[in-house]
Write a protein that holds these residues in place. Structure first.
Motif, short mmCIF file in Angstrom:
data_model
loop_
_atom_site.label_atom_id
_atom_site.label_comp_id
_atom_site.label_asym_id
_atom_site.label_seq_id
_atom_site.Cartn_x
_atom_site.Cartn_y
_atom_site.Cartn_z
N ILE A 129 0.83 -1.20 0.00
CA ILE A 129 0.00 0.00 0.00
C ILE A 129 0.87 1.25 0.00
O ILE A 129 0.52 2.27 -0.62
CB ILE A 129 -0.97 -0.02 1.21
N VAL A 130 2.02 1.20 0.66
CA VAL A 130 2.95 2.33 0.67
C VAL A 130 3.61 2.48 -0.69
O VAL A 130 3.78 3.59 -1.21
CB VAL A 130 4.01 2.15 1.77
N ARG A 131 3.98 1.37 -1.30
CA ARG A 131 4.61 1.42 -2.62
C ARG A 131 3.65 2.01 -3.65
O ARG A 131 4.06 2.79 -4.52
CB ARG A 131 5.06 0.02 -3.04
N ASP A 132 2.39 1.65 -3.56
CA ASP A 132 1.40 2.20 -4.48
C ASP A 132 1.33 3.72 -4.32
O ASP A 132 1.34 4.47 -5.31
CB ASP A 132 0.03 1.58 -4.20
N ARG A 133 1.29 4.19 -3.08
CA ARG A 133 1.22 5.63 -2.84
C ARG A 133 2.48 6.33 -3.36
O ARG A 133 2.40 7.39 -3.99
CB ARG A 133 1.05 5.89 -1.34
N ALA A 134 3.63 5.72 -3.12
CA ALA A 134 4.89 6.32 -3.59
C ALA A 134 4.95 6.34 -5.11
O ALA A 134 5.36 7.35 -5.72
CB ALA A 134 6.07 5.55 -3.01
N ASN A 135 4.56 5.25 -5.76
CA ASN A 135 4.63 5.19 -7.21
C ASN A 135 3.63 6.12 -7.87
O ASN A 135 3.90 6.69 -8.94
CB ASN A 135 4.41 3.75 -7.69
N ARG A 136 2.47 6.30 -7.25
CA ARG A 136 1.52 7.28 -7.78
C ARG A 136 2.06 8.70 -7.62
O ARG A 136 1.84 9.56 -8.49
CB ARG A 136 0.16 7.12 -7.09
N THR A 137 2.76 8.95 -6.53
CA THR A 137 3.42 10.25 -6.35
C THR A 137 4.47 10.46 -7.43
O THR A 137 4.54 11.52 -8.05
CB THR A 137 4.08 10.33 -4.95
N LEU A 138 5.30 9.43 -7.66
CA LEU A 138 6.31 9.50 -8.71
C LEU A 138 5.68 9.70 -10.08
O LEU A 138 6.17 10.50 -10.89
CB LEU A 138 7.15 8.21 -8.70
N LEU A 139 4.58 9.01 -10.34
CA LEU A 139 3.89 9.12 -11.62
C LEU A 139 3.40 10.55 -11.85
O LEU A 139 3.61 11.12 -12.93
CB LEU A 139 2.71 8.14 -11.66
N GLY A 140 2.76 11.12 -10.83
CA GLY A 140 2.27 12.49 -10.97
C GLY A 140 3.39 13.49 -11.19
O GLY A 140 3.30 14.38 -12.06
N GLN A 141 4.46 13.36 -10.42
CA GLN A 141 5.61 14.26 -10.57
C GLN A 141 6.22 14.12 -11.97
O GLN A 141 6.55 15.13 -12.61
CB GLN A 141 6.67 13.94 -9.52
N SER A 142 6.36 12.88 -12.42
CA SER A 142 7.01 12.64 -13.71
C SER A 142 6.16 13.14 -14.87
O SER A 142 6.70 13.63 -15.88
CB SER A 142 7.30 11.14 -13.87
N ILE A 143 4.84 13.02 -14.76
CA ILE A 143 3.96 13.54 -15.81
C ILE A 143 4.09 15.06 -15.91
O ILE A 143 4.20 15.62 -17.01
CB ILE A 143 2.50 13.13 -15.54
N ARG A 144 4.11 15.71 -14.76
CA ARG A 144 4.25 17.18 -14.78
C ARG A 144 5.59 17.60 -15.38
O ARG A 144 5.66 18.53 -16.19
CB ARG A 144 4.11 17.73 -13.36
N GLU A 145 6.66 16.89 -15.00
CA GLU A 145 7.98 17.23 -15.52
C GLU A 145 8.07 16.97 -17.02
O GLU A 145 8.64 17.78 -17.77
CB GLU A 145 9.05 16.42 -14.78
N ALA A 146 7.51 15.86 -17.48
CA ALA A 146 7.54 15.54 -18.91
C ALA A 146 6.70 16.53 -19.70
O ALA A 146 7.07 16.93 -20.82
CB ALA A 146 7.05 14.11 -19.14
N GLN A 147 5.57 16.96 -19.15
CA GLN A 147 4.72 17.93 -19.83
C GLN A 147 5.42 19.27 -19.97
O GLN A 147 5.39 19.90 -21.03
CB GLN A 147 3.41 18.10 -19.06
N GLU A 148 6.09 19.69 -18.89
CA GLU A 148 6.83 20.95 -18.93
C GLU A 148 7.96 20.89 -19.95
O GLU A 148 8.19 21.85 -20.70
CB GLU A 148 7.39 21.27 -17.54
N ALA A 149 8.66 19.75 -20.00
CA ALA A 149 9.75 19.60 -20.96
C ALA A 149 9.22 19.59 -22.39
O ALA A 149 9.82 20.19 -23.29
CB ALA A 149 10.52 18.32 -20.67
N ALA A 150 8.09 18.91 -22.60
CA ALA A 150 7.50 18.85 -23.94
C ALA A 150 7.02 20.23 -24.39
O ALA A 150 7.20 20.62 -25.55
CB ALA A 150 6.34 17.86 -23.96
N ASP A 151 6.42 20.98 -23.46
CA ASP A 151 5.91 22.31 -23.80
C ASP A 151 7.03 23.30 -24.10
O ASP A 151 6.89 24.18 -24.97
CB ASP A 151 5.05 22.85 -22.65
N SER A 152 8.14 23.16 -23.38
CA SER A 152 9.25 24.10 -23.54
C SER A 152 10.27 23.67 -24.59
O SER A 152 11.17 24.43 -24.94
CB SER A 152 9.95 24.31 -22.20
N GLY A 153 10.14 22.42 -25.04
CA GLY A 153 11.09 21.91 -26.03
C GLY A 153 12.44 21.56 -25.46
O GLY A 153 13.42 21.43 -26.19
#
Length: 450
Positions: A129-153
């Motif tokens: 249950i802790v791993r799920d919470r951590a991985n969902r946190t990582l997923l959200g952070q990584s999506i935001r970072e990838a979106q910012e990188a894609a938007d800025s080139g």
């Protein structure tokens, strides 16, 4: 500028002096002048074997991280991502990680989840249950970072931002089940393209039966995780239906009680140019061994019935895993398998009571080739065959479809799916080729004779 922790904790991180023995009852906390508190063995043996040195270093890093201040944890992880990656590549034993995690207070655990989600989410021995919470946190952070990188080139350390973003969105989609379906959780996540991931259908913390689905070539997180999770859901539904059947039709009040299936894409599967080698199967075996060890060690004294279902090249990875002598399972089912040069017979495998099953569909070009070694479907290998042909189910009296070619073993309403579900529930005797109701005999469960 790289973050440098305090000299006191740095000594623990670099020296890697911590040994978390499997015999936790013999461990004691001591304080060495000039160093932070560390665990030493009280008569227990230090880890041995080819990975012992790496395991000691990993244990030292874990204990050092746990003693950093909340702010320093985040800064250290951010400046030393390679150290986290290396730790996950050669982690301590899952049982030792469980000891380490249990010794942390709630505040420290929460801080590690937020500051080091990649580490906590993928470390075998941390509660699911802790791993799920951590991985969902990582997923959200990584999506935001990838979106910012894609938007800025700009570039991303995880790969092409657009491809990474598409991959991560596939993970998000795989976690979305239907309202009446059991919950899904994110057991593992590697955000470096092409990535690795594992999605659980059901509750892995309480399930009595756990099935791990291992795919073959051309399976990627970006393109196949959603479908592979749907396959895990299909198997879950079939297992659940048979579980209700054996209960005499009584349905549990909890929709996820007793069963968990894992859509595991935990290795980089081969493509046409690399499928002729077992190299990637060996890589997959290393990660699969860790995953199975984590499942096995999660509930000491109350382990679930664990089955591995390997398809095509994934069956080769499964064979290598269970040939290693490091982990065992209760059942192994191989479908469309090319075999493995490391495995000559069932006797080579750590599978309880030789409970190994092989399915081969008509017109499957891989079946019978023994491409990598002995054919697991041959009599010499010693596995039992499960039926994949169509016909009437001798138990439910329903008509089931046959499976044809290389990719229909998990087909809904098929005899193959029916038999895989029975094998995963420890009812393999009902899955043998050309079964007959009279040869099986009546099944009496829940007060009803069937």
């Amino acid at each position: 500028m790289r973050f440098v922790p305090t000299a006191l904790v740095a000594a623990t991180l670099v020296a890697a002096i911590v040994v978390l023995p499997a015999q936790a009852s013999h461990a004691q906390v001591t304080t060495t002048p000039g160093l932070s508190p560390s665990l030493t063995t009280g008569g227990g043996a230090a880890p041995s074997g080819p990975d012992a040195g790496s395991s000691l270093v990993s244990s030292g890093l874990l204990n050092g991280l746990s003693q950093l201040s909340i702010g320093d944890i985040s800064r250290f992880v951010g400046a030393n991502s390679t150290a986290v990656t290396d730790l996950l590549a050669a982690p301590p034993a899952a049982a030792n990680v469980a000891v380490w995690w249990d010794r942390l207070d709630d505040v420290r655990q929460s801080a590690l989840v937020q500051a080091a989600p990649q580490l906590v989410g993928n470390l075998e021995g941390v509660p699911f249950i802790v791993r799920d919470r951590a991985n969902r946190t990582l997923l959200g952070q990584s999506i935001r970072e990838a979106q910012e990188a894609a938007d800025s080139g700009t570039t991303s350390p995880n790969g092409d931002p657009k491809q990474v973003l598409e991959m991560l969105r596939s993970v998000s989609s795989a976690l979305e089940g239907e309202p009446k379906q059991p919950k899904r959780s994110l057991l593992a996540l590697d955000t470096v393209y092409p990535g690795r991931a594992a999605v659980v259908v059901g509750d892995l913390s309480t399930a009595d039966y756990v099935s791990v689905l291992v795919p073959g070539m051309y399976f990627s997180v970006k393109d196949q995780l959603v479908d592979w999770t749907a396959t895990a859901q299909t198997l879950y539904t079939a297992e659940r239906a048979w579980q209700d059947y054996f209960r005499g039709g009584a349905r549990s009040e909890r929709p996820d009680e007793g069963i968990a299936t894992v859509a595991w894409i935990g290795y980089h599967t081969p493509e046409l140019g690399t499928v002729g080698s077992e190299r990637q199967a060996m890589e997959g075996a290393r990660f699969l061994e860790q995953a199975l060890s984590g499942i096995r060690s999660a509930r000491p004294g109350h382990e679930p019935y664990v089955s591995v279902l390997g398809h095509s090249y994934g069956s080769t990875a499964a064979l290598i895993t269970l040939r290693s002598g490091q982990v065992s399972v209760d059942a192994l089912a191989l479908m469309g398998t090319p075999g493995s040069e490391t495995t000559q017979s069932v006797k080579d495998l750590d599978v309880a009571n030789g409970n190994v099953w092989v399915g081969g569909a008509l017109l499957d070009p891989v079946v019978g080739t023994g491409f990598f070694g002995t054919d697991p479907g041959s009599a010499a290998f010693g596995a039992r065959s499960f039926d994949v042909e169509g016909g009437e189910d001798p138990l439910s009296n329903t008509v089931l479809d046959g499976s044809f070619g290389h990719n229909e073993y998990f087909k809904q309403n098929s005899r193959s799916l029916r038999n895989l579900a029975l094998i995963a529930l420890g009812r393999g005797e009902l899955a043998a080729e050309t079964p007959s109701f009279t040869s099986i005999g009546p099944v009496r469960l829940g007060g009803i004779t069937r």
